[in-house]
Every structure is written in structure tokens, then in C-alpha cells.
Design an enzyme around this catalytic site. Structure first.
Site, PDB file in Angstrom:
ATOM      1  N   ASP A  40       0.851  -1.186   0.000  1.00 49.55           N
ATOM      2  CA  ASP A  40       0.000   0.000   0.000  1.00 49.55           C
ATOM      3  C   ASP A  40       0.895   1.247   0.000  1.00 49.55           C
ATOM      4  O   ASP A  40       2.053   1.191  -0.391  1.00 49.55           O
ATOM      5  CB  ASP A  40      -0.923  -0.054   1.229  1.00 49.55           C
ATOM      6  CG  ASP A  40      -2.239   0.661   1.010  1.00 49.55           C
ATOM      7  OD1 ASP A  40      -2.228   1.881   0.827  1.00 49.55           O
ATOM      8  OD2 ASP A  40      -3.287  -0.019   1.037  1.00 49.55           O
TER       9      ASP A  40
ATOM     10  N   PHE B  17       6.000   5.831   3.064  1.00 50.48           N
ATOM     11  CA  PHE B  17       6.861   7.011   2.967  1.00 50.48           C
ATOM     12  C   PHE B  17       8.316   6.580   2.980  1.00 50.48           C
ATOM     13  O   PHE B  17       8.704   5.674   3.734  1.00 50.48           O
ATOM     14  CB  PHE B  17       6.611   7.962   4.153  1.00 50.48           C
ATOM     15  CG  PHE B  17       7.616   9.081   4.240  1.00 50.48           C
ATOM     16  CD1 PHE B  17       7.530  10.164   3.384  1.00 50.48           C
ATOM     17  CD2 PHE B  17       8.654   9.042   5.163  1.00 50.48           C
ATOM     18  CE1 PHE B  17       8.477  11.188   3.446  1.00 50.48           C
ATOM     19  CE2 PHE B  17       9.593  10.051   5.236  1.00 50.48           C
ATOM     20  CZ  PHE B  17       9.509  11.133   4.377  1.00 50.48           C
ATOM     21  N   HIS B  18       9.113   7.224   2.130  1.00 55.17           N
ATOM     22  CA  HIS B  18      10.570   7.061   2.160  1.00 55.17           C
ATOM     23  C   HIS B  18      11.202   8.422   2.401  1.00 55.17           C
ATOM     24  O   HIS B  18      10.720   9.437   1.875  1.00 55.17           O
ATOM     25  CB  HIS B  18      11.091   6.514   0.828  1.00 55.17           C
ATOM     26  CG  HIS B  18      10.589   5.148   0.494  1.00 55.17           C
ATOM     27  ND1 HIS B  18      10.786   4.064   1.312  1.00 55.17           N
ATOM     28  CD2 HIS B  18       9.905   4.688  -0.584  1.00 55.17           C
ATOM     29  CE1 HIS B  18      10.242   2.997   0.757  1.00 55.17           C
ATOM     30  NE2 HIS B  18       9.694   3.348  -0.383  1.00 55.17           N
TER      31      HIS B  18
ATOM     32  N   ALA C 245       9.047  -1.646   6.481  1.00 58.71           N
ATOM     33  CA  ALA C 245       8.029  -1.915   5.461  1.00 58.71           C
ATOM     34  C   ALA C 245       8.613  -2.788   4.358  1.00 58.71           C
ATOM     35  O   ALA C 245       9.819  -2.735   4.077  1.00 58.71           O
ATOM     36  CB  ALA C 245       7.503  -0.606   4.872  1.00 58.71           C
TER      37      ALA C 245
ATOM     38  N   GLY D 126       7.639  -4.028   0.284  1.00 59.40           N
ATOM     39  CA  GLY D 126       6.815  -3.988  -0.916  1.00 59.40           C
ATOM     40  C   GLY D 126       7.668  -4.490  -2.064  1.00 59.40           C
ATOM     41  O   GLY D 126       8.692  -3.880  -2.388  1.00 59.40           O
TER      42      GLY D 126
ATOM     43  N   ALA E 264      12.190  -1.194   3.509  1.00 57.64           N
ATOM     44  CA  ALA E 264      12.559   0.110   4.067  1.00 57.64           C
ATOM     45  C   ALA E 264      12.565  -0.019   5.586  1.00 57.64           C
ATOM     46  O   ALA E 264      11.548  -0.365   6.188  1.00 57.64           O
ATOM     47  CB  ALA E 264      11.576   1.188   3.625  1.00 57.64           C
TER      48      ALA E 264
ATOM     49  N   CYS F  93       0.929   1.786   4.839  1.00 54.73           N
ATOM     50  CA  CYS F  93       0.695   0.410   4.387  1.00 54.73           C
ATOM     51  C   CYS F  93      -0.766   0.006   4.502  1.00 54.73           C
ATOM     52  O   CYS F  93      -1.092  -1.187   4.537  1.00 54.73           O
ATOM     53  CB  CYS F  93       1.594  -0.573   5.137  1.00 54.73           C
ATOM     54  SG  CYS F  93       3.350  -0.210   4.920  1.00 54.73           S
TER      55      CYS F  93
END
Length: 241
Positions: free
Chosen positions: A84, A87-88, A149, A151, A164, A180
């Protein structure tokens, strides 16, 4: 996993890379890995402030209009990875493995579990007890607080995107999204959870890479600094322009 000859994982230390440039680089490297022109490798980097959405396009999990998010200094990208919105940003360790899952003898589920394991192992180095997400919770958690996270995109057995891990990012950026897609849960960082002083971020990046290599049964890691990868990064950036 398959055994046999000594297997080395290349790790490219790239510093801070714009999200679009990193995306272009991954696409080029997946093509090259599929053709056998590059070995299994992992990109180790950070991004400027960036919100990304996965292929499900869950824009409703952005809690501010895109114009307001951009006014905060953040870019927004829609991608073909799983997962989903997330943020990075600076002080967050991002790893993008470019691997042949067939070559390392893994399926998709075991691969994701390996990404989780790497983050859990590194958190433990600093006395932080992390865990995989429960049912409906992706990524890695400390209690009910998310610290890492995941993905990924897997195409014909080749991977891109990745993980991340929050070292000490500005957690305020997460307040503007449903991270997410999981509501009513906090986001945390290694800095917030650890009771010990942390080393420089670059050390933690390398520890994540080394943990990932062990998890996937690589014999060794060959680190390459940004200057050694500059030509490939520039080609990918030119393609994105």
C-alpha cells in the site's frame, strides 16, 4: 536452497537517490539480470522525502491532497510493487534486491520472510525485539509499532523493490498517510526503540545487507561504492528524464 559453488552478493552503496532514478535503475538491472549480464545484487540507498503507492492505487490512504503533500517537500510516485502507501525519506535504510529467485532456490513467500528476517536481526543487534507482522500486518513490528516496510515486485522469478527500515526518519511524514493501509497503528524507528547509541547510518545499511546475504545463503558480500556504479546510475537517470 541450492548449494554448490561460492555465491557472492554485490551491494551497491548509492547514498541518496531520487525515487524515479532508483526505479529506472531497478528496471534496467532486472533486464540485465534476466539476460545474465549482471549477478545477483542489492541496491542500498536512501530517498529524499517521497510517498509511494503500490499497484492497488489506494489513493484514499493519502490523508492530504497531493498538492499539500508536495508543499511539504515530498514527491509522490505510483509504482507496480505490491503493498500500500508508504513514505521514504532521509535516515531510512532502503534495500532493493535484484535477484533470481530460481538461482537461490526460493519462492515468493520465503523471499518475503527473508526480508523480514534481515530487519529483525539488525534490530536485535541494538536490543530491539522486532517481529513479523501478524495476519493483515505487512512488514516488521516492535509491539504494535511498525519499524520496517516491505513492498516487492517479482516478475518471472526476478525481484525488484524491497524493504525500508526506519533508522531515524522524520516520523511526522507518516502522519499524512495510512501507512501500508493499516489504520490506528504507530510507526516507529530504531532510534526511538533502542536504548543504546546507534552507529552512523551507513553501518546499519551494511548490517542489513550482510544479514540479507546470510539469510539467502550467499557466501560473501562485495560492496561497491557510488563512484563504482556511477555509469549505470547515470544511464538510468537519463532514461527517466
Amino acid at each position: 536452497m541450492s548449494g554448490g559453488a561460492r555465491r557472492v552478493l554485490e551491494a551497491w552503496r548509492l547514498g541518496v537517490v531520487r525515487y524515479g532514478d532508483a526505479l529506472g535503475l531497478q528496471e534496467r538491472l532486472v533486464t540485465d539480470r534476466r539476460a545474465g549480464r549482471v549477478p545477483d545484487l542489492v541496491l542500498s540507498l536512501q530517498h529524499p522525502p517521497t510517498y509511494t503507492l503500490g499497484k492497488r492505487r489506494t489513493d484514499h490512504n493519502l490523508l492530504l491532497p497531493e498538492a499539500d503533500l508536495r508543499a511539504l517537500g515530498a514527491d509522490i510516485h505510483r509504482t507496480e510493487r505490491g503493498g500500500d502507501v508508504t513514505f521514504h525519506g532521509p535516515r531510512q535504510a532502503v534495500l532493493y534486491p535484484i535477484l533470481s529467485l530460481r538461482a537461490i532456490g526460493l519462492g515468493a513467500r520465503r523471499y518475503v520472510e527473508g526480508l523480514e528476517s534481515a530487519m529483525i536481526e539488525v534490530a536485535a543487534l541494538y536490543g530491539v525485539q522486532a517481529r513479523p507482522g501478524a495476519a493483515g500486518e505487512t512488514g516488521v513490528w516492535v509491539g504494535d509499532r511498525k519499524i520496517g516496510a516491505i513492498g516487492v515486485r517479482i516478475s518471472s522469478g526476478f525481484t525488484c523493490h524491497g524493504l525500508a527500515f526506519n533508522i531515524d526518519p522524520d516520523l511526522g511524514f507518516f502522519e499524512h498517510i495510512v501507512p501500508c493501509g493499516i489504520a490506528d497503528k504507530e510507526v516507529t524507528s530504531l532510534r526511538r526503540e533502542a536504548a543504546v547509541e546507534l552507529p552512523p547510518d551507513e553501518v546499519i545499511h551494511d548490517q542489513l545487507v550482510q544479514s540479507l546475504a546470510r539469510t539467502f545463503c550467499f557466501s560473501d558480500v562485495e560492496f561497491k561504492d557510488e563512484s563504482e556504479c556511477a555509469d549505470m546510475v547515470c544511464l538510468a537517470a537519463d532514461k527517466q528524464s
